[in-house]
Structures are given as structure tokens and as C-alpha cells.
Design a protein around this motif. Structure first.
Motif, PDB file in Angstrom:
ATOM      1  N   HIS A  92      38.787  36.713  41.594  1.00 51.73           N
ATOM      2  CA  HIS A  92      39.396  36.718  42.988  1.00 51.73           C
ATOM      3  C   HIS A  92      40.963  36.991  42.827  1.00 51.73           C
ATOM      4  O   HIS A  92      41.771  36.263  42.299  1.00 51.73           O
ATOM      5  CB  HIS A  92      38.936  35.539  43.491  1.00 51.73           C
ATOM      6  N   VAL A  93      41.131  37.955  43.652  1.00 55.26           N
ATOM      7  CA  VAL A  93      42.649  38.440  43.679  1.00 55.26           C
ATOM      8  C   VAL A  93      42.859  38.046  45.204  1.00 55.26           C
ATOM      9  O   VAL A  93      42.483  38.522  46.136  1.00 55.26           O
ATOM     10  CB  VAL A  93      43.052  39.798  43.484  1.00 55.26           C
ATOM     11  N   ARG A  94      43.900  36.956  45.519  1.00 52.10           N
ATOM     12  CA  ARG A  94      44.168  36.739  46.668  1.00 52.10           C
ATOM     13  C   ARG A  94      45.726  36.537  47.061  1.00 52.10           C
ATOM     14  O   ARG A  94      46.443  36.334  46.250  1.00 52.10           O
ATOM     15  CB  ARG A  94      43.532  35.238  47.087  1.00 52.10           C
ATOM     16  N   GLU A  95      45.984  36.411  48.389  1.00 48.78           N
ATOM     17  CA  GLU A  95      47.501  35.973  48.835  1.00 48.78           C
ATOM     18  C   GLU A  95      48.261  37.165  48.519  1.00 48.78           C
ATOM     19  O   GLU A  95      48.182  38.315  48.732  1.00 48.78           O
ATOM     20  CB  GLU A  95      47.861  34.884  48.575  1.00 48.78           C
ATOM     21  N   LYS A  96      49.588  36.636  47.491  1.00 48.14           N
ATOM     22  CA  LYS A  96      50.409  37.522  47.049  1.00 48.14           C
ATOM     23  C   LYS A  96      50.475  38.025  45.715  1.00 48.14           C
ATOM     24  O   LYS A  96      51.555  38.516  45.073  1.00 48.14           O
ATOM     25  CB  LYS A  96      51.889  37.126  47.721  1.00 48.14           C
ATOM     26  N   ALA A  97      49.213  37.693  44.974  1.00 45.01           N
ATOM     27  CA  ALA A  97      49.223  37.979  43.401  1.00 45.01           C
ATOM     28  C   ALA A  97      49.512  39.209  43.124  1.00 45.01           C
ATOM     29  O   ALA A  97      48.935  40.413  44.001  1.00 45.01           O
ATOM     30  CB  ALA A  97      47.869  37.448  42.976  1.00 45.01           C
ATOM     31  N   ALA A  98      50.049  39.658  42.000  1.00 47.64           N
ATOM     32  CA  ALA A  98      50.495  41.145  41.824  1.00 47.64           C
ATOM     33  C   ALA A  98      49.856  41.552  40.642  1.00 47.64           C
ATOM     34  O   ALA A  98      49.457  42.928  40.974  1.00 47.64           O
ATOM     35  CB  ALA A  98      52.060  41.122  41.788  1.00 47.64           C
ATOM     36  N   GLU A  99      49.767  41.220  39.550  1.00 53.74           N
ATOM     37  CA  GLU A  99      49.398  41.753  38.412  1.00 53.74           C
ATOM     38  C   GLU A  99      48.567  40.962  37.347  1.00 53.74           C
ATOM     39  O   GLU A  99      49.032  39.875  37.287  1.00 53.74           O
ATOM     40  CB  GLU A  99      50.713  42.432  37.696  1.00 53.74           C
ATOM     41  N   ALA A 100      48.081  41.851  36.529  1.00 56.84           N
ATOM     42  CA  ALA A 100      47.332  41.033  35.465  1.00 56.84           C
ATOM     43  C   ALA A 100      47.412  42.237  34.028  1.00 56.84           C
ATOM     44  O   ALA A 100      46.673  43.246  34.179  1.00 56.84           O
ATOM     45  CB  ALA A 100      45.573  40.926  35.565  1.00 56.84           C
ATOM     46  N   GLU A 101      48.183  41.923  33.401  1.00 57.42           N
ATOM     47  CA  GLU A 101      49.097  42.770  32.342  1.00 57.42           C
ATOM     48  C   GLU A 101      47.943  42.467  31.063  1.00 57.42           C
ATOM     49  O   GLU A 101      47.358  41.603  30.669  1.00 57.42           O
ATOM     50  CB  GLU A 101      50.357  42.494  31.904  1.00 57.42           C
ATOM     51  N   GLY A 102      47.590  43.891  30.549  1.00 50.85           N
ATOM     52  CA  GLY A 102      46.643  43.749  29.189  1.00 50.85           C
ATOM     53  C   GLY A 102      45.223  44.074  29.746  1.00 50.85           C
ATOM     54  O   GLY A 102      45.036  44.283  31.112  1.00 50.85           O
ATOM     55  N   ARG A 103      44.416  44.204  28.576  1.00 53.09           N
ATOM     56  CA  ARG A 103      42.982  44.445  29.139  1.00 53.09           C
ATOM     57  C   ARG A 103      42.568  43.171  29.856  1.00 53.09           C
ATOM     58  O   ARG A 103      42.638  42.097  29.549  1.00 53.09           O
ATOM     59  CB  ARG A 103      42.137  44.567  27.768  1.00 53.09           C
ATOM     60  N   VAL A 104      41.564  43.564  30.760  1.00 59.35           N
ATOM     61  CA  VAL A 104      41.101  42.427  31.679  1.00 59.35           C
ATOM     62  C   VAL A 104      39.373  42.730  31.520  1.00 59.35           C
ATOM     63  O   VAL A 104      39.039  43.899  31.641  1.00 59.35           O
ATOM     64  CB  VAL A 104      41.473  42.764  33.195  1.00 59.35           C
ATOM     65  N   VAL A 105      38.641  41.624  31.267  1.00 66.60           N
ATOM     66  CA  VAL A 105      37.291  41.735  31.308  1.00 66.60           C
ATOM     67  C   VAL A 105      36.762  40.471  31.958  1.00 66.60           C
ATOM     68  O   VAL A 105      37.163  39.428  31.848  1.00 66.60           O
ATOM     69  CB  VAL A 105      36.737  41.735  29.770  1.00 66.60           C
ATOM     70  N   VAL A 106      35.732  40.886  33.122  1.00 66.89           N
ATOM     71  CA  VAL A 106      34.995  39.968  33.860  1.00 66.89           C
ATOM     72  C   VAL A 106      33.728  40.221  33.903  1.00 66.89           C
ATOM     73  O   VAL A 106      33.032  41.479  34.038  1.00 66.89           O
ATOM     74  CB  VAL A 106      35.742  40.282  35.280  1.00 66.89           C
ATOM     75  N   LEU A 107      33.037  39.172  33.520  1.00 69.97           N
ATOM     76  CA  LEU A 107      31.330  39.170  33.244  1.00 69.97           C
ATOM     77  C   LEU A 107      30.915  39.211  34.691  1.00 69.97           C
ATOM     78  O   LEU A 107      29.645  39.876  34.880  1.00 69.97           O
ATOM     79  CB  LEU A 107      30.863  38.100  32.563  1.00 69.97           C
ATOM     80  N   GLY A 108      31.426  38.904  35.621  1.00 70.89           N
ATOM     81  CA  GLY A 108      30.924  38.707  37.096  1.00 70.89           C
ATOM     82  C   GLY A 108      31.599  39.811  37.877  1.00 70.89           C
ATOM     83  O   GLY A 108      31.755  40.954  37.504  1.00 70.89           O
ATOM     84  N   ASN A 109      31.994  39.701  39.315  1.00 70.76           N
ATOM     85  CA  ASN A 109      32.563  40.523  40.239  1.00 70.76           C
ATOM     86  C   ASN A 109      34.187  40.328  40.150  1.00 70.76           C
ATOM     87  O   ASN A 109      34.761  39.449  39.780  1.00 70.76           O
ATOM     88  CB  ASN A 109      32.155  40.160  41.457  1.00 70.76           C
TER      89      ASN A 109
END
Length: 610
Positions: A92-109
């Protein structure tokens, strides 16, 4: 408090794009006084294994050869195809969060629904401010086993990468490609159980609690971790929250950690929070120097929180699959692997711009009895030297070091051993072989059409081991485009009597191409004219350049005013060869003056090469 003000997250003007195969393993400086008597660190407690599944180290790409740089917003110089953020549940991305650098793997949503009135952008893969070590262009930057949902008026940016999702995709997603793939997360599902098992093993081998090598004391506004000064695996067990009694920030400090040691912090308990100001943007803090070999392991927690104003250092492993992690710090500087769910957000008050920064983990952790792979991939990537784009059509052979002599030997009485048949690179520019651990070389036997074979044409050694077999080893080989050698032909026209240069003579050059001796300018198979004609200037010179090697004829078509054409207006053949290409061929021709009223119409001259 530090505020990221170098660039707004997602600011495209601060995101220049660039693009051998070295895994970065940075030695850590000691953070305590030297051992008495110059004593060397003990090897008795040396750990034996990396994280499961090949997670942790940089995966080529084009890894930083001298360690990852501090946080910055400069050009992208390096690429890392390793997973930097792994989420076993929902992200979940909420409020003022900005970035996730690098490869991102999410098994869910993956669900982006930031606060109203703030920047609606969230970056994955490439960050405007971070280590600036991004995944390769065109690789999967975000992978989900469920849906990708971006709230109305917001944007998810993965502009140079692929967003691959098993469920639906709604909202604004800016990527090189957005691909629906029902099996998108399938390659990563087994990692969830492996990470859970590893997390338990690191903290609770045999169901107990791992014996620490140092102490963790919470007092005086900080948590002080003091190692034993010798062990190459420093183990600490923490059963308290690292924050003040009222939830305020405190410091984190390490002492007596030998250079190169891995630091394992087992944070025990079902609900844990770290609230700290420790960690800097410029790597000036000793805390930062531990980053590449520091792992924070949460084996039991169902709730994990990271708060404060620090640039938090080190990688994180959360093993409880029912857990919920909340990240509010300005930066997480290391891999982040949770088997549960993750919320990336900002505190209720204060600044935004919270980011995950891509930093590899190169530590050696306890061997939990996993069986190393018996085979791994040895890969070569063929690229264009000028553009970096992949090249198809290169032919490679794979050779294994077997004769005990350093370097590659492909002939003689005791050569090394060729493995398998030759491989031709495909559109991705790659050749890959799955082989047992050993030392290997790739040998390029034929370059792609239009390219030169490099010299030397062997590349290695590539050392495949049980430890790196999961991710494999690779090398990138660049070829130069083939440039046909060329020569030149110069005509020097002079007065037959005085020798002074003559302007106004006109020549045409012909290439001998029909195989018949002499010049043929007409008929069914004439020779070939080369470019337009050339008229001499004040120097009396015409230059024909960029000529392929071969035979040429010079045909004089007009003479200066007051001169006559020679009886033989064709000079040649003149040979342009590799031997004379550097200096060129010079043809010296003369003209005689004609009768005063006849200009160039008479036949009084005998031109020809001299």
C-alpha cells in the motif's frame, strides 16, 4: 531533521538515462578500537551462506564495481537486476510516500492511494534521488501477483521498465510496457516460504534463540550494539523497541565490529518499532558504513514500524507472513524483504518524500542447511560498443578451465574443455549455458554481420560457485562496427613547360569494375564512375577520397583556358591498396598551351602520369 530537497520525486528533468558484471562486495571499516596486539579477527564464527534464492547481492545489469554511491541525484551509471523490495502480501502506498527504487515484487496487490493535495506521483525502479542504481532498461520493474490500482488523479511511474501484473491494472501507469501475465508472480512465490524459514533460522535455530556475540543496551537516548571485536558474524538479539519511552527518536550506534563482518540483528517480539534519527544522506555516519552487511531480522513480529527522521541503514527481513510493516522514515537504504504486507507512508505531520533506496546486501549469514544449487547459468551479453544495444548473430563457445594451467588454452596437447555446442546470440544479445560450478570462459568465434571480431576474443574467467549459482555469473562483451579501409587518389595538374599548377582542369574518376582491361565508359558493362567530376583549383589539385581498394582510371574532360587536351585523356589503371592507403596515390598530369585563338580545342599536349 533532513529533508530531501535535491529533486522532487518523479522530476523527469533530474533523471538522465545511461548503461562487467562484478558483484559489489564492499569491505566494512571497523567501528571500534583495534584489537590488542594487532590480533586478527577470529574465523571461528564465520558465516557460510547468503540470503535464500540469490537475494541480496547486485544482479548484473551493470553493478557498481566499487560499492554503491551515497544518495544523490546524478546520472544513472549502474544497473542492478536484483529484487530490492519483496512483499509477500499487499503493498500500500499512502499519504506522501514517493519512491521505491530498484526492482519491486509483490505477491499480492499494489495499491496507490496517496493523500489529496500532495504529489500524486509514485516512482518504482528509478528514483529521482537515491543510489541511482536502477534496474536494466526494459526489465520488469514492478511485478504483482494481484492487481495494480492507482487512484484517480495519481500516477505510477516505471517509465523505462515493465509493469507485469497477474490481476487487473487500473489508473495511470506510465511504463515502457504494462503486461497482463497470469503467472507474473509465479517465479517468486517460493521465496516467501524460503524467507520465512531463513528468518526463523537466523533467530531461532532448532527452536531456541541464537547465541549472540555481542550486547545491545538501550540507555542514554540510544541503543548501543557492542560486538566481540573478532567474529566475522556479529549477532545481536533485541527484545525491545528502539525508541524513547514516549515514542520519540533515539540513536543507533555500533562498536567493536571487525572490518568485513556481517551484522545480524534479531529483533524479537510480536510488535516492534524503531524510531531513530540515525543514518545520513552523505554516508558520513558510521551507521551508514555497515549498510551492505547489516541485516535487521524480525522473525516473530506481526507488526513492524520504522519511524523518525533518519536515513535508516541496512537490509530488512520480516519472516512472519501475517505481519504488517509500516515505513515512515525518509529513507530505507538497503533491501527490504517482508513475507507479510507493507504500507509505505509518511507521518501524520511533517514532510513527505519517503523512499526506498536500492542498496545491495552482501553479507554472509548462518547456513541454515539449504542445499546449494548443483548448476547455475553462465551468460554472455553481446552489445554494440557505441550504443550499448544488444546484438544478435554473434557466435560463442563456452570453455571450462580443466587443465590446471592459468588462463584459457583451446589448443595444444592439454587444452581446456569446450562445453556444449556453439551458441548464437538472439535478439536479446545473450548466450546462456546451465553448467556445474567451475571456472569458465566465453570465446567469440564469429562477430555479428558488420562488426569486427574483438582481439582477444575470449572473456573470463567467470567463476560459478555454489554460493552464486542461484543468480549465475555473466559478462558483457561489446563489438565495434566494421569500418571498411579506404584510400585516396590525388591528381596534380601542371603546365608542361613551366611546371606551375593549373586551375580549371576537370577530371572524372572511374572504378575498374567490369573485368575488361582498360576504361570502358559506355556499352552494356561499363566501368563505374566515382562521384561527380572534380575541377582543379589554384593548387592544380583534385582529390578523390574514401575510395575502396581497387583499380581506378582518371579521365580528363576539360582543360584550362589556353591549353589543349592531351591525346590520351585517360590515365591509369592506378591501384589503391592497403599498402598505400595511409599516404594515398598521386597522379601527376600536364597540359600544353594551345594556339592563342583555339583555347582547349587543339591536340598539342601529351598528358600522362609521371
Amino acid at each position: 531533521m533532513f529533508r530531501l530537497s535535491l529533486a522532487r520525486p518523479g522530476a523527469r528533468s533530474l533523471r538522465p538515462l545511461l548503461t562487467a558484471t562484478v558483484l559489489s562486495v564492499a569491505a566494512l571499516p571497523a567501528t571500534a578500537t583495534a584489537l590488542p596486539g594487532g590480533q586478527a579477527p577470529s574465523q571461528a564464527a564465520l558465516a557460510a551462506a547468503p540470503l535464500p534464492g540469490g537475494l541480496g547481492p547486485c544482479v548484473p545489469g551493470h553493478c557498481p564495481p566499487d560499492g554503491y554511491p551515497p544518495i544523490h541525484n546524478g546520472p544513472i551509471r549502474f544497473r542492478d537486476n536484483g529484487i530490492n523490495v519483496y512483499v509477500g502480501g499487499d503493498f500500500h502506498v499512502r499519504e506522501k510516500a514517493a519512491e521505491a527504487e530498484g526492482r519491486v515484487v509483490v505477491l499480492g496487490n499494489f495499491d496507490q492511494n496517496k493523500a489529496s493535495g500532495v504529489s500524486g506521483i509514485y516512482n518504482v525502479g528509478e528514483a529521482g534521488v537515491g543510489s541511482r542504481v536502477a534496474p536494466p532498461v526494459g526489465a520488469d520493474w514492478l511485478t504483482t501477483g494481484g492487481n495494480v490500482t492507482v487512484a484517480t488523479g495519481q500516477r505510477l511511474l516505471a517509465e523505462q521498465g515493465v509493469v507485469r501484473h497477474a490481476g487487473s491494472a487500473t489508473g495511470t501507469i506510465l511504463s515502457q510496457r504494462t503486461v497482463h501475465d497470469p503467472d507474473a508472480a509465479k517465479p517468486y512465490t517460493a521465496l516467501r516460504g524460503q524467507l520465512t524459514d531463513a528468518s526463523k533460522c537466523y533467530a531461532h535455530p532448532g527452536g531456541g534463540t541464537r547465541t549472540p556475540t555481542g550486547t545491545a543496551v538501550h540507555a542514554g537516548g540510544e541503543t548501543l550494539f557492542t560486538g566481540d571485536g573478532t567474529s566475522m558474524l556479529q549477532v545481536f538479539n533485541v527484545d525491545f523497541d528502539m525508541q524513547s519511552a514516549t515514542g520519540g527518536q533515539e540513536g543507533i550506534r555500533f562498536a567493536r565490529i571487525p572490518a568485513g563482518a556481517t551484522v545480524l540483528v534479531n529483533v524479537l517480539g510480536t510488535s516492534r518499532t524503531i524510531t531513530t534519527y540515525s543514518g545520513t544522506i552523505d554516508d558520513s555516519s558510521p551507521f551508514n558504513q555497515l549498510r551492505s552487511r547489516l541485516l535487521w531480522n524480525f522473525p516473530d513480529a506481526t507488526s513492524v514500524g520504522f519511524k523518525g527522521t533518519g536515513q535508516f541503514q541496512g537490509s530488512v527481513l520480516i519472516g512472519n507472513q501475517a505481519s504488517r510493516a509500516t515505513v515512515e522514515v525518509p529513507g530505507i537504504n538497503g533491501r527490504f524483504f517482508t513475507t507479510g504486507s507493507l504500507t509505505h507512508t509518511s507521518p501524520p505531520s511533517g514532510g513527505g518524500g519517503q523512499e526506498f533506496h536500492n542498496y545491495a546486501f552482501d553479507g554472509n549469514l548462518p547456513d541454515c542447511g539449504s542445499t546449494p544449487p548443483t548448476e547455475g547459468e553462465v551468460k554472455v551479453l553481446k552489445t554494440d560498443q557505441a550504443t550499448g544495444r544488444p546484438l544478435a548473430g554473434a557466435v560463442f563457445e563456452l570453455w571450462e578451465e580443466t587443465n590446471g594451467t592459468a588462463g584459457l588454452q583451446t589448443s595444444g596437447s592439454n587444452p581446456d574443455t569446450r562445453r556444449g555446442t556453439p551458441c548464437t546470440t538472439d535478439g536479446s544479445g545473450a548466450c546462456t549455458r546451465k553448467v556445474a560450478p567451475g571456472t569458465y570462459y566465453w570465446v567469440e568465434t564469429r562477430a555479428p554481420e558488420g562488426y569486427d571480431l574483438p582481439s582477444p576474443a575470449h572473456f573470463g574467467p567467470l567463476v560459478l560457485t555454489g554460493a552464486n549459482a542461484s543468480q549465475g555469473v555473466s559478462v558483457t562483451v561489446a563489438d565495434h562496427r566494421h569500418v571498411e579501409p579506404k584510400g585516396s587518389l590525388t591528381v596534380d595538374k601542371t603546365d608542361a613547360e613551366t611546371g606551375r599548377p593549373l586551375a580549371g582542369a576537370v577530371f572524372r574518376l572511374w572504378h575498374e569494375t567490369n573485368g575488361t582491361p582498360g576504361l570502358q565508359t559506355s556499352g552494356n558493362t561499363p566501368d563505374t564512375p566515382v562521384g561527380p567530376g572534380c575541377a582543379t583549383g589554384n593548387t592544380g589539385r583534385c582529390v578523390f577520397s574514401d575510395l575502396p581498394f581497387g583499380s581506378y582510371y582518371v579521365q580528363e574532360t576539360a582543360v584550362p583556358e589556353g591549353y589543349v587536351l592531351p591525346e590520351n585523356r585517360v590515365s591509369g589503371p592506378h591501384e589503391v591498396t592497403a599498402a598505400n592507403a595511409s599516404r594515398g596515390v598521386t597522379v601527376k598530369l600536364t597540359n600544353k598551351r594551345g594556339e592563342p585563338d583555339k583555347g582547349g580545342k587543339g591536340k598539342g599536349g601529351k598528358g600522362g602520369p609521371r
